[in-house]
Design a protein around this motif. Structure first.
Motif, PDB file in Angstrom:
ATOM      1  N   TYR A  60      -7.840  10.878  -2.594  1.00 36.38           N
ATOM      2  CA  TYR A  60      -8.389   9.866  -1.976  1.00 36.38           C
ATOM      3  C   TYR A  60      -8.481   8.659  -2.852  1.00 36.38           C
ATOM      4  O   TYR A  60      -8.961   8.480  -4.115  1.00 36.38           O
ATOM      5  CB  TYR A  60     -10.183  10.189  -1.969  1.00 36.38           C
ATOM      6  CG  TYR A  60     -11.349   9.020  -1.516  1.00 36.38           C
ATOM      7  CD1 TYR A  60     -11.021   8.584  -0.116  1.00 36.38           C
ATOM      8  CD2 TYR A  60     -12.027   8.601  -2.533  1.00 36.38           C
ATOM      9  CE1 TYR A  60     -11.878   7.496  -0.081  1.00 36.38           C
ATOM     10  CE2 TYR A  60     -12.893   7.838  -2.142  1.00 36.38           C
ATOM     11  CZ  TYR A  60     -13.055   7.055  -0.976  1.00 36.38           C
ATOM     12  OH  TYR A  60     -13.808   6.197  -0.683  1.00 36.38           O
ATOM     13  N   GLN A  61      -8.390   7.312  -2.345  1.00 35.64           N
ATOM     14  CA  GLN A  61      -8.548   6.116  -3.074  1.00 35.64           C
ATOM     15  C   GLN A  61      -9.322   5.193  -2.083  1.00 35.64           C
ATOM     16  O   GLN A  61      -9.237   4.997  -1.054  1.00 35.64           O
ATOM     17  CB  GLN A  61      -7.119   5.341  -3.339  1.00 35.64           C
ATOM     18  CG  GLN A  61      -6.432   6.361  -4.441  1.00 35.64           C
ATOM     19  CD  GLN A  61      -5.373   5.502  -4.880  1.00 35.64           C
ATOM     20  OE1 GLN A  61      -4.636   4.717  -4.065  1.00 35.64           O
ATOM     21  NE2 GLN A  61      -4.579   5.864  -6.028  1.00 35.64           N
ATOM     22  N   PRO A  62     -10.439   4.606  -2.795  1.00 35.50           N
ATOM     23  CA  PRO A  62     -11.321   3.546  -1.866  1.00 35.50           C
ATOM     24  C   PRO A  62     -10.367   2.667  -1.545  1.00 35.50           C
ATOM     25  O   PRO A  62      -9.637   2.076  -2.173  1.00 35.50           O
ATOM     26  CB  PRO A  62     -12.526   3.424  -3.236  1.00 35.50           C
ATOM     27  CG  PRO A  62     -12.171   4.122  -3.960  1.00 35.50           C
ATOM     28  CD  PRO A  62     -11.003   4.846  -4.149  1.00 35.50           C
ATOM     29  N   ASN A  63     -10.915   2.425  -0.226  1.00 36.76           N
ATOM     30  CA  ASN A  63     -10.242   1.090   0.329  1.00 36.76           C
ATOM     31  C   ASN A  63      -8.955   1.105   0.712  1.00 36.76           C
ATOM     32  O   ASN A  63      -8.237   0.409   1.145  1.00 36.76           O
ATOM     33  CB  ASN A  63     -10.326  -0.287  -0.619  1.00 36.76           C
ATOM     34  CG  ASN A  63     -11.868  -0.527  -0.916  1.00 36.76           C
ATOM     35  OD1 ASN A  63     -12.802  -0.697  -0.261  1.00 36.76           O
ATOM     36  ND2 ASN A  63     -11.782  -0.808  -2.272  1.00 36.76           N
ATOM     37  N   VAL A  64      -8.465   2.654   0.751  1.00 34.87           N
ATOM     38  CA  VAL A  64      -7.167   2.578   1.196  1.00 34.87           C
ATOM     39  C   VAL A  64      -7.393   3.804   2.539  1.00 34.87           C
ATOM     40  O   VAL A  64      -7.972   4.766   2.582  1.00 34.87           O
ATOM     41  CB  VAL A  64      -6.281   3.508   0.459  1.00 34.87           C
ATOM     42  CG1 VAL A  64      -4.959   4.095   0.972  1.00 34.87           C
ATOM     43  CG2 VAL A  64      -6.122   2.619  -0.831  1.00 34.87           C
TER      44      VAL A  64
END
Length: 325
Positions: free
Chosen positions: A198-202
């Motif tokens: 998980y990567q924020p804003n992706v």
């Protein structure tokens, strides 16, 4: 012995037998047969099967004498046999009732059968101790009717989204353990599983190939080995310290409708250091099943890895993602 004494003894025993007969009702030669009783070893929540599978429902019955049987669905009798063979051609939930009737009485039992979609990643033909993830810019992996996205920056040697592995827990302690599950098998003792980064804003929605809305059932989750090791020891190479009291990591499964509105979510704790007693600290090291059955009419699914710390690893392993329909 005198005749009088013998007569008195005879009268005494005759009276005793008469009294016992009155108090016990006298033993009957024919015992009453109880009514029938049904037993069926049904898993909690009902049976699960896939389209084109075959399931034989075989109730066990005691006191089954001169009995008649019925399998009932939606008020209609679909079979009058004791056993029922199911070979579904579509995804659905079937709510059945099995009934037995004989001269001694009757019994019935509710039987639920979910004809599910199961995404278990076993279709990926991985060699021993191997991993599959994208080396191009963007790709989606398909398993059953689910698309699992993966985005890779080859130059930066970075990726997010989904990868697939059969690497299990080990004593290694480096960044390669990203692709190891912190458990001794895949979910439900399977071979393969997925790792989500998980990567924020992706955006990395799980979506469905048929374009329809679906009812979720469950998913199995576990930490990857890298996360477990960082939590315990930190990661010196990037300067991440080990976790301390009050730290936590939680996975949130979020479901969205066709317009992109949030339908609902379900959380699972992966790491929990929010206890006064360190012996109660939690680092999940076995597969946990998340019940998602309240999430219906779903178009896309997001996995969000949340933490009390901004430097926490954002990986989670998943397996056996199930849809009811």
């Amino acid at each position: 012995m005198s005749c009088l004494s013998f007569f008195k003894l005879f009268v005494f025993f005759s009276f005793l037998m008469f009294w016992l007969c009155l108090t016990t009702g006298c033993e009957q030669s024919d015992k009453e047969i109880p009514g029938p009783k049904i037993y069926l070893d049904m898993p909690t929540g009902g049976f699960e099967m896939e389209v084109n599978d075959t399931l034989v429902l075989e109730p066990k019955i005691i006191y089954d004498y001169n009995s008649s049987y019925q399998w009932v669905e939606n008020g209609n009798v679909i079979s009058e046999g004791r056993d029922l063979v199911l070979a579904p051609s579509r995804h659905e939930t079937r709510n059945l009732v099995f009934k037995i009737d004989n001269p001694q009485g009757r019994d019935e039992i509710d039987v639920t059968v979910h004809v599910i979609v199961l995404s278990d990643f076993e279709k990926f033909n991985l060699s021993s101790n191997s991993v599959l993830y994208n080396s191009a810019d963007t790709v989606e992996f398909k398993d059953r009717i689910m698309f699992y996205p993966n985005q890779a920056d080859v130059a930066a040697k970075n990726w997010n989204g989904f990868a697939f592995s059969n690497r299990l827990s080990s004593t290694k302690n480096d960044s390669t353990t990203i692709f190891h599950v912190n458990a001794s098998t895949g979910g439900s003792k399977s071979k393969n599983f997925a790792i989500y980064h998980y990567q924020p804003n992706v955006t990395n929605h799980i979506r469905f190939t048929d374009g329809r809305l679906h009812h979720l059932k469950s998913i199995e989750v576990c930490n990857n080995l890298f996360t477990a090791q960082v939590v315990k020891y930190g990661f010196e190479k990037t300067g991440i310290p080990k976790f301390e009291k009050g730290d936590w990591i939680i996975l949130s499964v979020e479901a969205y409708d066709a317009q992109g509105a949030l339908i609902g979510s379900k959380n699972e704790v992966l790491v929990d250091y929010r206890f006064d007693n360190p012996s109660k600290y939690v680092i999940v090291s076995s597969w946990k099943t998340m019940d998602l059955s309240l999430l219906e009419n779903v178009a896309t699914v997001d996995l969000i890895v949340k933490s009390s710390r901004i430097d926490a690893p954002t990986y989670v392993c998943i397996d056996n993602f199930k849809l009811i329909n």
